[in-house]
Each structure stands twice: as structure tokens, then as C-alpha cells.
Design an enzyme around this catalytic site. Structure first.
Site, mmCIF file in Angstrom:
data_model
loop_
_atom_site.group_PDB
_atom_site.id
_atom_site.type_symbol
_atom_site.label_atom_id
_atom_site.label_comp_id
_atom_site.label_asym_id
_atom_site.label_seq_id
_atom_site.Cartn_x
_atom_site.Cartn_y
_atom_site.Cartn_z
ATOM 1 N N ASN A 13 0.877 -1.165 0.000
ATOM 2 C CA ASN A 13 0.000 0.000 0.000
ATOM 3 C C ASN A 13 0.914 1.215 0.000
ATOM 4 O O ASN A 13 1.467 1.573 1.027
ATOM 5 C CB ASN A 13 -0.902 -0.026 1.249
ATOM 6 C CG ASN A 13 -1.690 1.260 1.412
ATOM 7 O OD1 ASN A 13 -1.811 2.044 0.467
ATOM 8 N ND2 ASN A 13 -2.235 1.476 2.600
ATOM 9 N N TRP A 14 1.059 1.797 -1.170
ATOM 10 C CA TRP A 14 2.033 2.893 -1.315
ATOM 11 C C TRP A 14 1.549 4.189 -0.680
ATOM 12 O O TRP A 14 2.331 5.130 -0.550
ATOM 13 C CB TRP A 14 2.336 3.131 -2.801
ATOM 14 C CG TRP A 14 3.159 2.067 -3.455
ATOM 15 C CD1 TRP A 14 3.551 0.865 -2.915
ATOM 16 C CD2 TRP A 14 3.715 2.110 -4.774
ATOM 17 N NE1 TRP A 14 4.304 0.165 -3.825
ATOM 18 C CE2 TRP A 14 4.418 0.908 -4.976
ATOM 19 C CE3 TRP A 14 3.675 3.044 -5.818
ATOM 20 C CZ2 TRP A 14 5.085 0.612 -6.172
ATOM 21 C CZ3 TRP A 14 4.322 2.757 -7.007
ATOM 22 C CH2 TRP A 14 5.036 1.557 -7.179
ATOM 23 N N LYS A 15 0.266 4.264 -0.341
ATOM 24 C CA LYS A 15 -0.313 5.494 0.226
ATOM 25 C C LYS A 15 -0.018 6.663 -0.719
ATOM 26 O O LYS A 15 0.089 6.458 -1.925
ATOM 27 C CB LYS A 15 0.213 5.722 1.639
ATOM 28 C CG LYS A 15 0.066 4.451 2.490
ATOM 29 C CD LYS A 15 0.239 4.665 3.958
ATOM 30 C CE LYS A 15 0.067 3.319 4.662
ATOM 31 N NZ LYS A 15 0.038 3.440 6.116
ATOM 32 N N HIS A 99 -9.455 1.664 4.446
ATOM 33 C CA HIS A 99 -8.201 1.797 5.188
ATOM 34 C C HIS A 99 -8.420 2.745 6.367
ATOM 35 O O HIS A 99 -9.162 3.718 6.262
ATOM 36 C CB HIS A 99 -7.094 2.325 4.271
ATOM 37 C CG HIS A 99 -5.751 2.252 4.904
ATOM 38 N ND1 HIS A 99 -5.302 3.197 5.785
ATOM 39 C CD2 HIS A 99 -4.776 1.305 4.828
ATOM 40 C CE1 HIS A 99 -4.105 2.854 6.215
ATOM 41 N NE2 HIS A 99 -3.762 1.705 5.645
ATOM 42 N N GLU A 101 -6.720 5.074 7.511
ATOM 43 C CA GLU A 101 -6.433 6.491 7.234
ATOM 44 C C GLU A 101 -7.626 7.149 6.550
ATOM 45 O O GLU A 101 -7.896 8.331 6.759
ATOM 46 C CB GLU A 101 -5.157 6.615 6.383
ATOM 47 C CG GLU A 101 -3.913 6.353 7.240
ATOM 48 C CD GLU A 101 -2.744 5.738 6.505
ATOM 49 O OE1 GLU A 101 -2.702 5.781 5.255
ATOM 50 O OE2 GLU A 101 -1.853 5.183 7.178
ATOM 51 N N GLU A 171 -5.744 -4.684 10.282
ATOM 52 C CA GLU A 171 -4.717 -3.671 10.525
ATOM 53 C C GLU A 171 -5.024 -2.911 11.814
ATOM 54 O O GLU A 171 -5.809 -1.963 11.810
ATOM 55 C CB GLU A 171 -4.681 -2.676 9.359
ATOM 56 C CG GLU A 171 -4.273 -3.303 8.042
ATOM 57 C CD GLU A 171 -3.601 -2.288 7.127
ATOM 58 O OE1 GLU A 171 -2.540 -2.615 6.588
ATOM 59 O OE2 GLU A 171 -4.124 -1.172 6.971
ATOM 60 N N GLY A 177 2.321 2.351 10.566
ATOM 61 C CA GLY A 177 3.294 3.431 10.401
ATOM 62 C C GLY A 177 3.967 3.844 11.702
ATOM 63 O O GLY A 177 4.674 4.848 11.756
ATOM 64 N N SER A 217 3.160 -2.088 10.183
ATOM 65 C CA SER A 217 4.603 -2.199 10.424
ATOM 66 C C SER A 217 5.141 -3.605 10.140
ATOM 67 O O SER A 217 6.050 -4.077 10.825
ATOM 68 C CB SER A 217 4.955 -1.753 11.850
ATOM 69 O OG SER A 217 4.565 -0.407 12.050
ATOM 70 N N GLY A 239 5.026 1.226 4.596
ATOM 71 C CA GLY A 239 6.399 1.732 4.484
ATOM 72 C C GLY A 239 7.369 0.786 3.798
ATOM 73 O O GLY A 239 8.106 1.202 2.889
HETATM 74 P P1 PGA Z 1 2.745 0.314 7.514
HETATM 75 O O1 PGA Z 1 1.308 0.547 6.824
HETATM 76 O O2 PGA Z 1 3.245 -1.000 6.976
HETATM 77 O O3 PGA Z 1 3.565 1.471 7.065
HETATM 78 O O4 PGA Z 1 2.522 0.269 8.964
HETATM 79 C C1 PGA Z 1 0.417 -0.512 6.657
HETATM 80 C C2 PGA Z 1 -0.861 -0.003 6.046
HETATM 81 O O5 PGA Z 1 -1.308 1.090 6.413
HETATM 82 O O6 PGA Z 1 -1.458 -0.657 5.173
#
Ligand code: PGA
Length: 255
Positions: A13-15, A99, A101, A171, A177, A217, A239
Site C-alpha cells: 500500500n504505497w499510500k 483503510h 487512514e 490492521e 506506520g 509495520s 512503508g
Molecule cells: P505500515 O502501513 O506497513 O507502514 O505500517 C500498513 C498499512 O497502512 O497498510
């Protein structure tokens, strides 16, 4: 419980990272590194504007492309939104839905997650449905309730046939993150809860076949332990998916 009936799915997931030219650079590095690693499905979920570049570059490779959100209406006066048919025609095969976010910063609710999930399925996209508790909810001991409710509402009016196409990503919001990963036991426990929610509604056969990822993470140093758990069938990686060697190491752990 037979983990072998399910193929692991490792999705990046490149965000909001990577311009089209940066996308080309990252994928050009990644493609040869993961060539022939067919023990898991490999997906990169990229920003909308990178879809065309990603789809063109990965054609004929073992990397599939997804988006990070989709609107639930088919078309119309929804300025700034992207429909499932648009994603499909761009060559996307997957889409991240709900997600944390999006839930935290953009007003996404369980009800709109359900609408987006159904829109994705109707366009023959594979949804990666994200669920997960806040730290406060974990501390209060209501993780099971929160995650079960998110899952149940997201799957309202989804048929058993469609359910077999859905991927669920557990998640925990406090692990995203932050560098703070859930322990493999915590991940396993909640992924098992999610599978039991699916079993309750669709029966054990569907539940045994549904892919449930862990995200938060995940990195080369903890991937193998997480992926070894019987109910953890892959990862949704933020990440670490932006660094070709790290993403490849996680893919290796899933072989
Ligand atoms: P992260 O993000 O690996 O940077 O913690 C995971 C995600 O939000 O899908």
C-alpha cells in the site's frame, strides 16, 4: 484449519507516495527481484495517477496492480472521485477499501465501506477490506467487538459467491506506520476472530478459503513470524513496500 488451501497475498500500500516517474523506477527495480516468486500473489496498490504506469510496466509479470480507494456510485456529479469501472478500465485488479487512514481523516464509515466494497465487486475488482481497532479500543478490551462489527457491516448484502473474492486485512490502527507491530499472537487472535465472523455468515468452507492479511509495520524482520500463523495469509504493507529490497524480503518470507 488448513492454511494450504489459501494462497498468501502480499500487497503493498504505497499510500500518497511515488509520482509516475518514481513509480517506474521502483517497479523497474522490483520486477526482476520478484520474478518467479509464485508462492504468493504480489500486488502493489498505487495512487490513481500511477495506475497506468504501473499496469503498463507490470504487464506479463507476476505483479498485479490495485488502487487505494474507490467511489461507490457508478458515475455522475461527484467531483474528484473515481469509479470502479474507471479503475477496471485502467487495468487495476485490486482495490483497498476502508483503510484506517480513510476512516480517520476522510470520514469513511462502516456504511460507506460496505457501499464501496459492493461497487468494487460489481466491477469485478478484488477488494482488500481493512478492519482494525484503535489503541484505546484495544486497551478497553473491545478489539473483538470492534473488528467483528466492522467486518459484519462491511459484508452486509454481500453474497457467498462474492465473499469468496474478498480479501480482508486486519490492521490494528496503533501498529500502522508506528513501527509498533502487533505480536504474531495478537495478529493470529484477531485474524481468527475475523474468520469466525465470516464462518458464522457464510459457513466454514467460505471462511477457510478467505485470505486474511495482517498489516501494520510488517517488515523483513517480523514477516516470517507473522506469516507462519495459521490464520495470517499475507500482508498489507505500507512503508516497507516502498523499498524494493524490503518488499522482496517479505515476499520471500511468504514463499
Ligand atoms: P505500515 O502501513 O506497513 O507502514 O505500517 C500498513 C498499512 O497502512 O497498510
Amino acid at each position: 484449519m488448513n492454511k494450504n488451501v489459501r494462497k498468501a497475498v502480499i500487497a503493498g500500500n504505497w499510500k500518497m507516495n511515488m509520482t509516475p516517474s518514481e513509480t517506474a523506477k521502483l517497479l523497474s527495480g522490483l520486477i526482476p527481484m520478484v520474478k518467479g516468486k509464485n508462492g504468493c500473489d504480489i500486488v502493489v496498490c498505487v495512487p490513481f495517477v500511477d495506475l497506468m504506469t504501473a499496469v503498463t510496466l507490470t504487464a506479463g509479470t507476476n505483479i498485479k496492480v490495485g488502487a487505494q480507494n474507490v467511489h461507490f456510485e457508478k458515475k455522475g456529479a461527484f467531483t474528484g472521485e473515481i469509479s470502479a469501472d474507471m479503475l477496471k478500465e485502467c487495468g487495476a485488479e485490486y482495490v483497498v477499501i476502508g483503510h484506517s487512514e480513510r476512516r480517520q481523516y476522510f470520514g469513511e464509515t462502516d456504511a460507506t465501506v460496505n457501499l464501496r466494497l459492493k461497487a468494487a465487486l460489481a466491477a469485478d475488482l478484488t477488494p482488500i477490506l481493512c478492519v482494525g481497532e484503535l489503541l484505546d479500543e484495544r486497551d478497553r478490551g473491545i478489539t473483538t467487538e470492534v473488528v467483528s462489527m466492522q467486518t459484519k457491516i462491511a459484508l452486509l448484502d454481500v453474497s457467498a459467491e462474492d465473499m469468496s473474492k474478498v480479501i480482508i486485512a486486519y490492521e490494528p490502527v496503533w501498529a500502522i506506520g508506528t513501527g509498533r507491530t502487533a505480536t504474531a499472537e495478537q495478529a493470529e487472535e484477531v485474524c481468527a476472530v475475523i474468520r469466525s465472523v465470516v464462518a458464522e455468515k457464510y459457513g466454514t468452507e467460505v471462511a477457510e478459503s478467505v485470505t486474511i492479511q495482517y498489516g501494520g509495520s510488517m517488515k523483513p524482520s517480523n514477516a516470517a513470524e507473522l506469516l507462519a500463523k495459521v490464520n495470517v495469509d499475507g500482508g498489507l504493507i505500507g512503508g516497507a513496500s516502498l523499498v524494493a529490497s524490503d518488499f522482496t524480503a517479505i515476499i520471500d518470507a511468504a514463499q
